[in-house]
Enzyme design. Sequence first.
Site, mmCIF file in Angstrom:
data_model
loop_
_atom_site.group_PDB
_atom_site.id
_atom_site.type_symbol
_atom_site.label_atom_id
_atom_site.label_comp_id
_atom_site.label_asym_id
_atom_site.label_seq_id
_atom_site.Cartn_x
_atom_site.Cartn_y
_atom_site.Cartn_z
ATOM 1 N N GLU A 140 0.852 -1.203 0.000
ATOM 2 C CA GLU A 140 0.000 0.000 0.000
ATOM 3 C C GLU A 140 0.890 1.257 0.000
ATOM 4 O OE1 GLU A 140 -2.712 0.302 3.355
ATOM 5 O OE2 GLU A 140 -2.789 2.459 3.090
ATOM 6 N N SER A 233 0.773 -10.505 7.663
ATOM 7 C CA SER A 233 -0.209 -9.407 7.624
ATOM 8 C C SER A 233 0.066 -8.409 8.749
ATOM 9 C CB SER A 233 -1.628 -9.986 7.753
ATOM 10 O OG SER A 233 -2.498 -8.978 8.211
ATOM 11 N N ASN A 235 -1.725 -5.996 9.677
ATOM 12 C CA ASN A 235 -2.972 -5.828 10.396
ATOM 13 C C ASN A 235 -3.107 -6.878 11.501
ATOM 14 O OD1 ASN A 235 -5.788 -6.684 10.684
ATOM 15 N ND2 ASN A 235 -6.214 -5.094 9.170
HETATM 16 FE FE1 F3S Z 1 -9.665 -1.714 3.066
HETATM 17 FE FE2 F3S Z 1 -9.651 -1.211 5.583
HETATM 18 FE FE3 F3S Z 1 -9.781 -3.616 4.764
HETATM 19 S S1 F3S Z 1 -8.423 -0.254 4.067
HETATM 20 S S2 F3S Z 1 -8.691 -3.650 2.874
HETATM 21 S S3 F3S Z 1 -11.327 -2.067 4.461
HETATM 22 S S4 F3S Z 1 -8.640 -2.910 6.460
#
Ligand code: F3S
Length: 708
Positions: A140, A233, A235
């Site tokens: 990203e 990941s 996240n």
């Molecule tokens: Fe988009 Fe948020 Fe998921 S940026 S990919 S909705 S974590």
Amino acid sequence: MREDSNSKKAMEVFLADKAGMCFGVRRALDLARQAGAGLGDGSEARVLGQLVHNRQVSEWLASQGVEEISGADPENLKAGGVYIIPSHGKGPFIYDIIESKGGTLVDATCPFVVQALKKAKSLREEGYFLLIYGDPGHEEVLGYQEWLGESCQVVKDFEAELKNLALPAKLAVMAQTTANQAEFVRFVDWLHDRGYQPLVLDTICSATKERREAAEKLAAQVDAMVVIGGKNSANTKNLAAYCQKFTPTFLIETKKDIDPSWLAGLKSIGITAGASTPEWIIKEVVEMMEEFKDQEQVQEQAVAAQENETDHEVEANFSDMEAEMGCLEFHPGDVVKGTVVKVSPDEVLVDIGYKSEGIIPAFELAFTKVDPQSVVKVGDEISVEVVKEDREGNVILSRKNALFEERINALEEALEKGEPVTATVIDVVKGGLLVDVGMRGFVPASHVERGFVKDLSEYLKQTLDFKILELNRQGRKVILSRKALLEEEYQKIKESFWSTIEEGQTRKGVVKRLTDFGAFVDIGGCDGLLHVSEMGWGKVAKPSDVVAINDEIEVYVLKVDREKEKISLSLKKLIANPWDLASEKYQVGGIYTGKVMRGASFGAFIQLEPNLEGLAHISQLARFRVNKVEDVLTEGMEIPVKILDINLEKKRISLSVKEAIDLPKLTKDEVQEEKAAPAAPAAEEAPSEAEMKEDETQTDAVNEAIEE
Ligand code: F3S
């Protein structure tokens, strides 16, 4: 949910309120699936990288005929076919290549990433330089970098990376959508501390925040957490790190990674999953935990049968005791009231009605470093936010977070109503002042006063009123202006001033500024000009001979020009004209004491009293020839003078020094010399107009030019 270690209940399993796939990932998966399903013509669908950060999703995609081609050189892509942009997005380069190869593009970039990029691009067009807070190796972030080019810089370890860099004033900051919110706020605060006022883009995805908050809430209540997600990941890794702060946490990709020994002795377990984790994997893990729970129950029943009644009594008594003590359950983020019971240099203990006192570490008291004893004292009732329960069972609290909420609400209200706020200056930084307004605020240097301020340090530690210019809850940023407030006050004073000022009034004023031609005097709403010619009845060589800056004086209003907002003032109008009394006070032939004011080529000006001067021609200074005034007189000297003539019409007094002084007898040579000297001119002849003018020409020329 957490139980006492003696409790024998079976393990409980909880799934976080928000867990698993987010909108962006789900959408990407759908698009990829449709792309794969639509192919029946022998062409291939390929994802340009990993569609989402989850290995199991990659395997499933492969089974659907969609190949992930991470690391392939884009130049070598096969012509034709379907190419899928992953959820994290890509730079412009790849779009051009696919087009040039005649491929069909399926853009699965998450709409939130697209939105963040759109905002960043428009700021770039406005001339902003963008700092992107995130992982420099993340797709990203790499995508943003490719789109924004030299208008951006990626920052991760900001303290080290930006320490010696001078950043442009037109600065904006954004974060990777999955960045850690608290760290990003710390980054923005760090920039504020250095005097930067960046525009903060709200790009951290709410799906990330929601999953984090739900995970933290659960982690604070269970004996252990299981976080499911791809180990690559960001996240998921962040999620596990957040949970780890509250309770032991295990990061797994699938149910196969679970080691049953982790669960031994646990009374409760929480489960959450990263935003890339598909539901079927979560379901498998939950089911496995449920199975284990059942086994635990069987074991519990067996163990329970062997236990005597005493244990049950103890358990029952403990529960009763807790109920009696009124122990409450807290969640991270709760704001509660408590009473300060102990203040030490490192922490403050607060009774919040829990089993044990909550702890506020010193750094959680305020947003600046403070001595706890200067902020709270034993017995104070204060609001605190629950941060977490640590492994020892202590409830960690934050006073600054509770205050932030209270304060930002009050500031929002003040902004809405246009009311001023009070703040104390805590630091002087590049470009302005940092102030404590219940949160950190910034006052740009140009907003400190109505005029330019050379040295801002004089404001340090001062408590002043300000107007809010900008307030950003997300970026924890507040910009204030004292100038705006002063300007409002000034306008009110000015209006009242112009409605009351009249020619002929006498007003009190303060001298603000001196120039060659006069002084500007603040008469309460406007600066009037006191011209040098209006400073006295006699000749005033320079304004500083009469007034000094900050002198408080009374002035007469000579002229009011409302259109041009100009006021002319006079001092001499308030002083009696000494010439009116001169003929009564002074007689021709009389001898008086005078003060030498200044010399000219033709003689010396000697003051008989303030605003009343006479001239002693050079021939009248001594009984011998005088070439220059300063050979015999010095400025400020007090000497006897004889009045030779008084001309009231021309306002001239002719004086003689030599006739007022009983001088020693002249030598023969001196007598000769005196004879050779020109005779003393008559009062009305001496000095000539030309001679007088010569002395005054320069000053008058300047004054006239200014008046014009
Ligand atoms: Fe988009 Fe948020 Fe998921 S940026 S990919 S909705 S974590």
